[in-house]
Design a protein around this motif. Structure first.
Motif, PDB file in Angstrom:
ATOM      1  N   ALA A 241       0.831  -1.203   0.000  1.00  0.00           N
ATOM      2  CA  ALA A 241       0.000   0.000   0.000  1.00  0.00           C
ATOM      3  C   ALA A 241       0.870   1.259   0.000  1.00  0.00           C
ATOM      4  O   ALA A 241       0.537   2.252  -0.656  1.00  0.00           O
ATOM      5  CB  ALA A 241      -0.922  -0.007   1.224  1.00  0.00           C
ATOM      6  N   PHE A 242       1.993   1.218   0.717  1.00  0.00           N
ATOM      7  CA  PHE A 242       2.918   2.351   0.710  1.00  0.00           C
ATOM      8  C   PHE A 242       3.592   2.495  -0.643  1.00  0.00           C
ATOM      9  O   PHE A 242       3.733   3.607  -1.168  1.00  0.00           O
ATOM     10  CB  PHE A 242       3.968   2.177   1.811  1.00  0.00           C
ATOM     11  CG  PHE A 242       3.488   2.548   3.173  1.00  0.00           C
ATOM     12  CD1 PHE A 242       3.686   3.830   3.670  1.00  0.00           C
ATOM     13  CD2 PHE A 242       2.832   1.628   3.981  1.00  0.00           C
ATOM     14  CE1 PHE A 242       3.236   4.194   4.935  1.00  0.00           C
ATOM     15  CE2 PHE A 242       2.378   1.975   5.243  1.00  0.00           C
ATOM     16  CZ  PHE A 242       2.580   3.258   5.731  1.00  0.00           C
ATOM     17  N   LEU A 243       4.028   1.376  -1.218  1.00  0.00           N
ATOM     18  CA  LEU A 243       4.685   1.415  -2.523  1.00  0.00           C
ATOM     19  C   LEU A 243       3.738   1.929  -3.601  1.00  0.00           C
ATOM     20  O   LEU A 243       4.131   2.717  -4.478  1.00  0.00           O
ATOM     21  CB  LEU A 243       5.187   0.017  -2.893  1.00  0.00           C
ATOM     22  CG  LEU A 243       6.339  -0.537  -2.042  1.00  0.00           C
ATOM     23  CD1 LEU A 243       6.589  -2.006  -2.369  1.00  0.00           C
ATOM     24  CD2 LEU A 243       7.619   0.277  -2.266  1.00  0.00           C
ATOM     25  N   ASP A 244       2.480   1.517  -3.538  1.00  0.00           N
ATOM     26  CA  ASP A 244       1.486   1.945  -4.530  1.00  0.00           C
ATOM     27  C   ASP A 244       1.228   3.446  -4.457  1.00  0.00           C
ATOM     28  O   ASP A 244       0.775   4.050  -5.449  1.00  0.00           O
ATOM     29  CB  ASP A 244       0.169   1.187  -4.326  1.00  0.00           C
ATOM     30  CG  ASP A 244       0.292  -0.292  -4.660  1.00  0.00           C
ATOM     31  OD1 ASP A 244       1.262  -0.672  -5.339  1.00  0.00           O
ATOM     32  OD2 ASP A 244      -0.576  -1.076  -4.207  1.00  0.00           O
ATOM     33  N   ARG A 245       1.491   4.045  -3.319  1.00  0.00           N
ATOM     34  CA  ARG A 245       1.276   5.485  -3.136  1.00  0.00           C
ATOM     35  C   ARG A 245       2.552   6.297  -3.304  1.00  0.00           C
ATOM     36  O   ARG A 245       2.586   7.481  -2.958  1.00  0.00           O
ATOM     37  CB  ARG A 245       0.640   5.740  -1.755  1.00  0.00           C
ATOM     38  CG  ARG A 245      -0.815   5.318  -1.713  1.00  0.00           C
ATOM     39  CD  ARG A 245      -1.348   5.171  -0.298  1.00  0.00           C
ATOM     40  NE  ARG A 245      -2.783   4.869  -0.327  1.00  0.00           N
ATOM     41  CZ  ARG A 245      -3.283   3.667  -0.644  1.00  0.00           C
ATOM     42  NH1 ARG A 245      -2.466   2.668  -0.946  1.00  0.00           N
ATOM     43  NH2 ARG A 245      -4.578   3.462  -0.682  1.00  0.00           N
ATOM     44  N   GLY A 246       3.597   5.644  -3.794  1.00  0.00           N
ATOM     45  CA  GLY A 246       4.825   6.366  -4.126  1.00  0.00           C
ATOM     46  C   GLY A 246       5.830   6.515  -3.003  1.00  0.00           C
ATOM     47  O   GLY A 246       6.829   7.229  -3.159  1.00  0.00           O
ATOM     48  N   TRP A 247       5.589   5.838  -1.879  1.00  0.00           N
ATOM     49  CA  TRP A 247       6.528   5.913  -0.762  1.00  0.00           C
ATOM     50  C   TRP A 247       7.566   4.798  -0.861  1.00  0.00           C
ATOM     51  O   TRP A 247       7.286   3.715  -1.380  1.00  0.00           O
ATOM     52  CB  TRP A 247       5.785   5.789   0.571  1.00  0.00           C
ATOM     53  CG  TRP A 247       4.910   6.957   0.883  1.00  0.00           C
ATOM     54  CD1 TRP A 247       3.600   7.120   0.536  1.00  0.00           C
ATOM     55  CD2 TRP A 247       5.279   8.140   1.587  1.00  0.00           C
ATOM     56  NE1 TRP A 247       3.119   8.318   0.994  1.00  0.00           N
ATOM     57  CE2 TRP A 247       4.136   8.971   1.648  1.00  0.00           C
ATOM     58  CE3 TRP A 247       6.466   8.579   2.194  1.00  0.00           C
ATOM     59  CZ2 TRP A 247       4.145  10.214   2.274  1.00  0.00           C
ATOM     60  CZ3 TRP A 247       6.476   9.817   2.826  1.00  0.00           C
ATOM     61  CH2 TRP A 247       5.329  10.619   2.855  1.00  0.00           C
ATOM     62  N   ARG A 248       8.738   5.061  -0.331  1.00  0.00           N
ATOM     63  CA  ARG A 248       9.776   4.030  -0.296  1.00  0.00           C
ATOM     64  C   ARG A 248       9.592   3.142   0.938  1.00  0.00           C
ATOM     65  O   ARG A 248       9.120   3.600   1.989  1.00  0.00           O
ATOM     66  CB  ARG A 248      11.172   4.653  -0.258  1.00  0.00           C
ATOM     67  CG  ARG A 248      11.637   5.227  -1.583  1.00  0.00           C
ATOM     68  CD  ARG A 248      13.103   5.571  -1.532  1.00  0.00           C
ATOM     69  NE  ARG A 248      13.905   4.386  -1.254  1.00  0.00           N
ATOM     70  CZ  ARG A 248      15.185   4.423  -0.879  1.00  0.00           C
ATOM     71  NH1 ARG A 248      15.796   5.587  -0.715  1.00  0.00           N
ATOM     72  NH2 ARG A 248      15.846   3.316  -0.655  1.00  0.00           N
ATOM     73  N   VAL A 249       9.968   1.901   0.795  1.00  0.00           N
ATOM     74  CA  VAL A 249       9.957   0.926   1.887  1.00  0.00           C
ATOM     75  C   VAL A 249      11.376   0.385   2.014  1.00  0.00           C
ATOM     76  O   VAL A 249      11.897  -0.192   1.056  1.00  0.00           O
ATOM     77  CB  VAL A 249       8.964  -0.219   1.588  1.00  0.00           C
ATOM     78  CG1 VAL A 249       9.087  -1.328   2.625  1.00  0.00           C
ATOM     79  CG2 VAL A 249       7.531   0.310   1.528  1.00  0.00           C
ATOM     80  N   ILE A 250      12.013   0.603   3.174  1.00  0.00           N
ATOM     81  CA  ILE A 250      13.418   0.208   3.299  1.00  0.00           C
ATOM     82  C   ILE A 250      13.669  -0.561   4.597  1.00  0.00           C
ATOM     83  O   ILE A 250      12.897  -0.480   5.556  1.00  0.00           O
ATOM     84  CB  ILE A 250      14.366   1.429   3.244  1.00  0.00           C
ATOM     85  CG1 ILE A 250      14.159   2.344   4.466  1.00  0.00           C
ATOM     86  CG2 ILE A 250      14.176   2.213   1.965  1.00  0.00           C
ATOM     87  CD1 ILE A 250      15.200   3.448   4.570  1.00  0.00           C
ATOM     88  N   CYS A 251      14.766  -1.284   4.584  1.00  0.00           N
ATOM     89  CA  CYS A 251      15.217  -2.034   5.757  1.00  0.00           C
ATOM     90  C   CYS A 251      16.218  -1.184   6.530  1.00  0.00           C
ATOM     91  O   CYS A 251      17.085  -0.536   5.934  1.00  0.00           O
ATOM     92  CB  CYS A 251      15.873  -3.339   5.298  1.00  0.00           C
ATOM     93  SG  CYS A 251      16.481  -4.391   6.631  1.00  0.00           S
ATOM     94  N   CYS A 252      16.105  -1.155   7.846  1.00  0.00           N
ATOM     95  CA  CYS A 252      17.030  -0.365   8.649  1.00  0.00           C
ATOM     96  C   CYS A 252      18.298  -1.175   8.951  1.00  0.00           C
ATOM     97  O   CYS A 252      18.474  -2.297   8.475  1.00  0.00           O
ATOM     98  CB  CYS A 252      16.362   0.111   9.932  1.00  0.00           C
ATOM     99  SG  CYS A 252      16.007  -1.184  11.126  1.00  0.00           S
ATOM    100  N   SER A 253      19.180  -0.608   9.771  1.00  0.00           N
ATOM    101  CA  SER A 253      20.487  -1.229  10.016  1.00  0.00           C
ATOM    102  C   SER A 253      20.475  -2.247  11.150  1.00  0.00           C
ATOM    103  O   SER A 253      21.373  -3.091  11.231  1.00  0.00           O
ATOM    104  CB  SER A 253      21.529  -0.145  10.338  1.00  0.00           C
ATOM    105  OG  SER A 253      21.655   0.752   9.263  1.00  0.00           O
ATOM    106  N   ARG A 254      19.508  -2.161  12.038  1.00  0.00           N
ATOM    107  CA  ARG A 254      19.451  -3.084  13.173  1.00  0.00           C
ATOM    108  C   ARG A 254      18.563  -4.283  12.839  1.00  0.00           C
ATOM    109  O   ARG A 254      17.562  -4.146  12.146  1.00  0.00           O
ATOM    110  CB  ARG A 254      18.915  -2.386  14.425  1.00  0.00           C
ATOM    111  CG  ARG A 254      19.745  -1.207  14.888  1.00  0.00           C
ATOM    112  CD  ARG A 254      21.138  -1.619  15.336  1.00  0.00           C
ATOM    113  NE  ARG A 254      21.882  -0.468  15.823  1.00  0.00           N
ATOM    114  CZ  ARG A 254      22.646   0.323  15.064  1.00  0.00           C
ATOM    115  NH1 ARG A 254      22.770   0.051  13.776  1.00  0.00           N
ATOM    116  NH2 ARG A 254      23.291   1.356  15.575  1.00  0.00           N
ATOM    117  N   LEU A 255      18.934  -5.430  13.351  1.00  0.00           N
ATOM    118  CA  LEU A 255      18.198  -6.660  13.085  1.00  0.00           C
ATOM    119  C   LEU A 255      17.033  -6.816  14.053  1.00  0.00           C
ATOM    120  O   LEU A 255      17.105  -6.375  15.206  1.00  0.00           O
ATOM    121  CB  LEU A 255      19.130  -7.862  13.220  1.00  0.00           C
ATOM    122  CG  LEU A 255      20.358  -7.870  12.308  1.00  0.00           C
ATOM    123  CD1 LEU A 255      21.289  -9.018  12.691  1.00  0.00           C
ATOM    124  CD2 LEU A 255      19.951  -7.979  10.854  1.00  0.00           C
TER     125      LEU A 255
END
Length: 396
Positions: A241-255
């Motif tokens: 839903a975020f990607l469809d609205r033009g937002w980026r989805v990313i992984c952070c540095s901490r596990l």
């Protein structure tokens, strides 16, 4: 006869290309993981970071529940609230939450009982009331089995830049006692980590909902939390839903450090199989491509190809292929651990082979048994990831 030879040659060349692509993926994930994970943020002004509402869905008591929840009361972050969502008012986890709230009165923490029936997903139903009560625009969903480092929330907030709508953590396992824990760590540190890092590098939706930070305003545009109650893999569809609205989805540095106190080999295998079934329903192309990303299948078919083209011993090729793949997995796990691996090299070898062979068997099982059992309930998957609950007749 000549036509058959040309067909076999073409097939052998295609398999060699698949093999080369696998190695490019392997090395790319390794390099990206080394660059992405465990990064520091020395220049961040912590006091300027936005407030965060943390949803904690709870069901029952886990041996490590108190330890896991207490880490959320000790985070170094300027403004956050803890929203504990408990489905049943008689749930034993309520006592643990209350004891921690009494122990840390300075932490903004609230408890919500009963949930709300907004769909078929029990986790969404559990969090519905807490979500509506969240006071900050940044909302985090964190499973009960997650153990938090004191700087993890800072790391996630730093990655929430102006173009990012959702920040997720790559799943991993805390070091615990026993072979079953080592096997879990092997899975999340090898095959799963490779695919997860590569997907994030290529900006493919791979977000998991066990520890994820989102913009509430954007989620509300998509219909709010209740809009995803029809799915079991709500995390995938939220990220989409975020990607469809033009937002980026990313992984952070901490596990995302999973620290469940109840674990076994059978439990681990059931969990992996459930995820496979969900992937098959949501992204049907994985049925074809996932087996071709595993060490043994791709090694065996390429061993035939190099034998056909170059007349190289297939056994020698397979042994060299497996050894190099094994060493890259070992290197990746050292990166994830940010140091040495917390069990012996012998255990690593045993776990690695069990994981590789067992994964192929679980892939087969996921196709033969498409129904899903989760939290004592049975669900039937439909294409696209939508589910319906299977009710069984009770006889008196």
């Amino acid at each position: 006869m000549e036509s058959l030879e040309l067909t076999l040659l073409g097939l052998a060349i295609l398999l060699m290309i698949v093999w080369c692509v696998n190695w490019c993926m392997h090395l790319s994930a390794l390099i990206y993981g080394k660059w992405r994970l465990h990064r520091q943020h020395p220049d961040v002004v912590v006091e300027e970071l936005p407030g965060i509402s943390i949803l904690k869905p709870l069901v029952g008591i886990d041996p490590n529940l108190f330890e896991n929840l207490e880490t959320f009361f000790n985070m170094k972050y300027p403004a956050y609230e803890l929203l504990f969502c408990i489905q049943d008012e008689f749930d034993a986890s309520r006592m643990i939450v209350q004891s921690l709230m009494d122990k840390y009165p300075a932490v903004d923490a609230k408890m919500f009982l009963g949930g709300k029936n907004v769909g078929i997903n029990p986790k969404i139903n559990n969090m519905a009331i807490g979500y509506e009560a969240a006071k900050f625009d940044l909302v985090m969903i964190s499973d009960s089995g997650i153990k938090m480092n004191e700087d993890t929330l800072i790391d996630m907030a730093v990655h929430m830049t102006s173009k990012v709508g959702l920040v997720h953590q790559m799943p991993y396992i805390c070091t615990r006692k026993g072979f079953a824990s080592n096997l879990e760590k092997m899975y999340f540190g090898s095959q799963h980590a490779k695919c997860y890092l590569l997907a994030d590098l290529m900006r493919i939706n791979c977000a998991t909902g066990m520890s994820v930070l989102m913009r509430k305003s954007v989620l509300d545009e998509a219909g709010g939390l209740k809009a995803f109650g029809q799915y079991l893999a709500e995390d995938f569809f939220m990220a989409q839903a975020f990607l469809d609205r033009g937002w980026r989805v990313i992984c952070c540095s901490r596990l995302a450090l999973q620290n469940s106190g109840t674990y076994s080999i059978s439990h681990h295998h059931r969990r992996i199989c459930r995820w496979m079934k969900l992937r098959n329903a949501m992204v049907p192309t994985t049925v074809l491509f996932e087996p071709l990303s595993l060490c043994m299948p791709v090694g065996i078919i390429t061993a035939w190809a190099v034998n056909y083209i170059f007349d190289i011993s297939p056994l020698t090729f397979l042994l060299v292929h497996t050894l190099i793949w094994f060493l890259l997995d070992y290197t990746r796990m050292k990166h994830l651990e940010h140091g040495s691996i917390p069990f012996s090299k012998f255990d690593f070898v045993v776990c690695w082979f069990i994981n590789e062979i067992g994964y192929m068997l679980l892939l087969l099982q996921s196709h033969l048994e498409p129904a899903i059992t989760w939290r004592g309930r049975h669900f039937k998957l439909k294409w696209g990831g939508v589910v319906e609950e299977i009710y069984t007749k009770q006889t008196v």
